[in-house]
Enzyme design. Structure first.
Site, short mmCIF file in Angstrom:
data_model
loop_
_atom_site.label_atom_id
_atom_site.label_comp_id
_atom_site.label_asym_id
_atom_site.label_seq_id
_atom_site.Cartn_x
_atom_site.Cartn_y
_atom_site.Cartn_z
N GLU A 91 -3.09 -12.16 -6.35
CA GLU A 91 -3.97 -12.38 -5.20
C GLU A 91 -5.44 -12.64 -5.55
O GLU A 91 -6.34 -12.05 -4.97
CB GLU A 91 -3.86 -11.19 -4.24
CG GLU A 91 -2.44 -10.98 -3.76
CD GLU A 91 -2.26 -9.74 -2.86
OE1 GLU A 91 -3.25 -9.08 -2.54
OE2 GLU A 91 -1.11 -9.46 -2.51
N HIS A 114 5.48 -13.42 2.57
CA HIS A 114 5.53 -12.49 3.70
C HIS A 114 5.37 -13.35 4.96
O HIS A 114 4.28 -13.87 5.22
CB HIS A 114 4.38 -11.48 3.62
CG HIS A 114 4.47 -10.58 2.42
ND1 HIS A 114 5.45 -9.62 2.30
CD2 HIS A 114 3.72 -10.49 1.30
CE1 HIS A 114 5.30 -8.97 1.15
NE2 HIS A 114 4.25 -9.48 0.52
O1 G2I Z 1 0.92 -5.40 1.16
C1 G2I Z 1 2.19 -5.93 0.85
C2 G2I Z 1 2.25 -6.44 -0.58
C3 G2I Z 1 1.32 -7.63 -0.73
N1 G2I Z 1 1.39 -8.16 -2.08
C4 G2I Z 1 1.19 -7.23 -3.16
C5 G2I Z 1 2.07 -5.99 -3.01
O2 G2I Z 1 1.78 -5.05 -4.01
C6 G2I Z 1 1.89 -5.38 -1.63
O3 G2I Z 1 2.75 -4.23 -1.56
C7 G2I Z 1 2.26 -3.16 -0.81
C8 G2I Z 1 3.27 -2.04 -0.81
O4 G2I Z 1 4.43 -2.49 -0.16
C9 G2I Z 1 2.71 -0.84 -0.07
O5 G2I Z 1 3.60 0.28 -0.21
O6 G2I Z 1 1.06 -2.74 -1.39
C10 G2I Z 1 0.43 -1.71 -0.63
C11 G2I Z 1 -0.91 -1.41 -1.27
O7 G2I Z 1 -0.79 -1.22 -2.65
C12 G2I Z 1 1.34 -0.47 -0.61
O8 G2I Z 1 0.77 0.49 0.24
C13 G2I Z 1 0.51 1.71 -0.36
C14 G2I Z 1 -0.48 2.45 0.53
O9 G2I Z 1 -1.69 1.70 0.54
C15 G2I Z 1 -0.74 3.80 -0.05
O10 G2I Z 1 -1.58 4.51 0.82
C16 G2I Z 1 0.58 4.55 -0.26
O11 G2I Z 1 0.34 5.76 -0.92
O12 G2I Z 1 1.71 2.44 -0.45
C17 G2I Z 1 1.52 3.69 -1.08
C18 G2I Z 1 2.90 4.35 -1.30
O13 G2I Z 1 3.58 4.43 -0.09
#
Ligand code: G2I
Length: 459
Positions: A162, A241
């Site tokens: 990104e 997405h």
């Molecule tokens: O946002 C969707 C994806 C966009 N592209 C890059 C990917 O890495 C991203 O994945 C999401 C995860 O699916 C989420 O699970 O990335 C987010 C941010 O890294 C993730 O969210 C995080 C929350 O921000 C945290 O607060 C939480 O502790 O997920 C963590 C685990 O549930």
């Protein structure tokens, strides 16, 4: 049933086909017998994979693990291999949760996509406040350490995630990493190549699905430039997405990147909606991938709707919260099964050797050691420069290359020469090395070398 003239002619046509094309009947029977019944197996028929993002915290959930083991043959850690997870304190690495996912995948015979080595988001707190040469060195160190740790276990790395701006500029996103210099992405790729030459190296982004989008064009120009200059890049990840609809020119995007000579992977697929409409969107994405030989696989960003980062607003995945297959699942399976057996896979053989010089650096001096990753026809050398008993304010490393060997590119150093004795000097962000500390640079070459003895001097 009352037969009309039309229906009679249809019946006759069908009967004729069966009666006169025994080969055709046999072919149909073969096709249906080979239609696979899981996502991974149906994708494998055309040399592709079907993967899912996996959360370590759900590996104790038997429904989740059952679906994972049964359906998918590629795994991405949803969060566990990001920068904040793997280097929570500077130079202290934490691989326990990433290992849980990687070990589960490998034990089940699945492959792993690494996600992600460099990202403006999800940086550990210590990195968020850094800038300039300190941040650049920290980035290189992070990539080196994480990619080296997982060397040999990763099919493809999302090296950089990104990095392009949303909107109409087609340019880079502002971030602390971008402000270290526009070359930060190529340095990241070169560092990753040196650390794990066997992994495919991908650039991954979102909103790069429509060929008409300025952001897609910006990424395309970067990949084109990298290929032209020999920056090591092997694949482009389209996160994908989606809302309820898919861009009409999605397949064009996949095709255009593929023509640049990189693989394309759909890396984080999820689609809003439900029922037949959602199934149709999933079918279209699958068909767009299987239509392009270099679209090598698809990963959905979670397993059940309830596992999705978009839940409860959307239910964007292939299984419902109870683990039942949704209409979208069947649409994907059918589209994968309809794909022909194409897509040859390539293999790379890699060997590693390390040579250590024995010179005494003395005050103001330095030593250099080389670690080689070789394959048939070329090698990558990773050189570690270590300061002696006093700090360095600049260094120079000379390497004597065997004849028939030519350096094609280098990273984190300037270079003079391509054959014979080649000299590398520090770049602005890695010339200062505290007493006893080390920095690394690398180069790639054609030809072969079995061991190198670099010599280091202070500048
Ligand atoms: O946002 C969707 C994806 C966009 N592209 C890059 C990917 O890495 C991203 O994945 C999401 C995860 O699916 C989420 O699970 O990335 C987010 C941010 O890294 C993730 O969210 C995080 C929350 O921000 C945290 O607060 C939480 O502790 O997920 C963590 C685990 O549930």
């Amino acid at each position: 049933m009352k037969l009309t003239a039309k229906s009679v002619s249809r019946v006759v046509l069908a009967a004729t086909l069966i009666a006169t094309t025994t080969g055709g009947v046999a072919f149909l029977a073969t096709t249906s017998a080979s239609a696979a019944s899981t996502l991974g197996a149906s994708a494998a028929q055309s040399g592709r994979y079907y993967g899912a993002a996996v959360a370590a915290g759900r590996l104790g959930d038997s429904t989740y693990v059952g679906l994972l083991n049964r359906e998918f043959d590629m795994v991405t850690a949803e969060n566990e291999m990001k920068m904040d997870a793997t280097e929570p304190n500077q130079n202290q690495f934490s691989f326990a949760n990433g290992d849980r996912i990687v070990n589960h995948a490998l034990a089940q015979g699945k492959r792993v996509r690494g996600h992600t080595l460099a990202w403006h988001s999800q940086q550990p707190r210590w990195m968020q406040g850094m800038e300039g040469s300190a941040l650049r060195s920290a980035l290189v160190n992070h990539i080196n350490r994480v990619a080296s740790y997982y060397r040999g276990k990763i099919y493809a790395w999302d090296v950089v995630n990104e990095a392009f701006a949303d909107g109409g500029s087609g340019g880079r996103r502002d971030s602390n990493l971008q402000r270290t210099g526009n070359d930060w992405i190529e340095v990241a790729f070169r560092t990753a190549r040196a650390a794990d030459p066997g992994a495919k190296l991908c650039y991954n982004d979102y909103n790069t699905d429509s060929w008409a989008a300025a952001k897609t064009q910006g990424v395309y120009r970067m990949v084109q430039d990298f290929k032209a200059r020999g920056v090591p890049i092997d694949c482009v990840g389209l996160q994908s997405h989606f809302g309820t609809s898919i861009p009409g020119d999605y397949q064009t995007t996949i095709q255009r990147f593929a023509v640049l000579g990189v693989d394309v992977q759909i890396t984080e697929l999820d689609i809003a909606g439900s029922g037949a409409q959602q199934a149709d969107s999933y079918r279209r994405v699958t068909q767009a991938c299987v239509a392009v030989a270099r679209c090598t696989g698809i990963t959905v960003w979670g397993i059940r709707d309830t596992d999705s980062w978009r839940y409860p607003g959307d239910s964007p995945l292939l299984f419902d919260g109870s683990g039942n297959k949704k209409p979208a699942y069947n649409a994907v399976l059918d589209a994968l099964n309809a794909a022909g057996p194409t897509n040859p896979t390539t293999t790379t053989t890699t060997t590693t050797s390390t040579t250590t010089t024995t010179q005494d650096p003395g005050p103001g001096g330095c030593t250099a050691t080389a670690s080689l990753n070789t394959w048939n026809g070329g090698f990558v050398a990773n050189i570690k420069v270590t300061a002696g008993s006093s700090a360095l304010n600049g260094w120079s490393v000379s390497v004597s290359l065997p004849s028939g060997t030519t350096v094609t590119n280098q990273w984190s150093a300037n270079r003079s020469g391509t054959t014979g004795t080649v000299t590398f000097t520090n770049v602005d962000y890695n010339g200062s090395v505290a007493a006893g500390q080390s920095v690394e640079f690398g180069f790639q070459a054609t030809g072969s070398a079995t061991g190198l003895s670099p010599t280091c001097s202070a500048r």
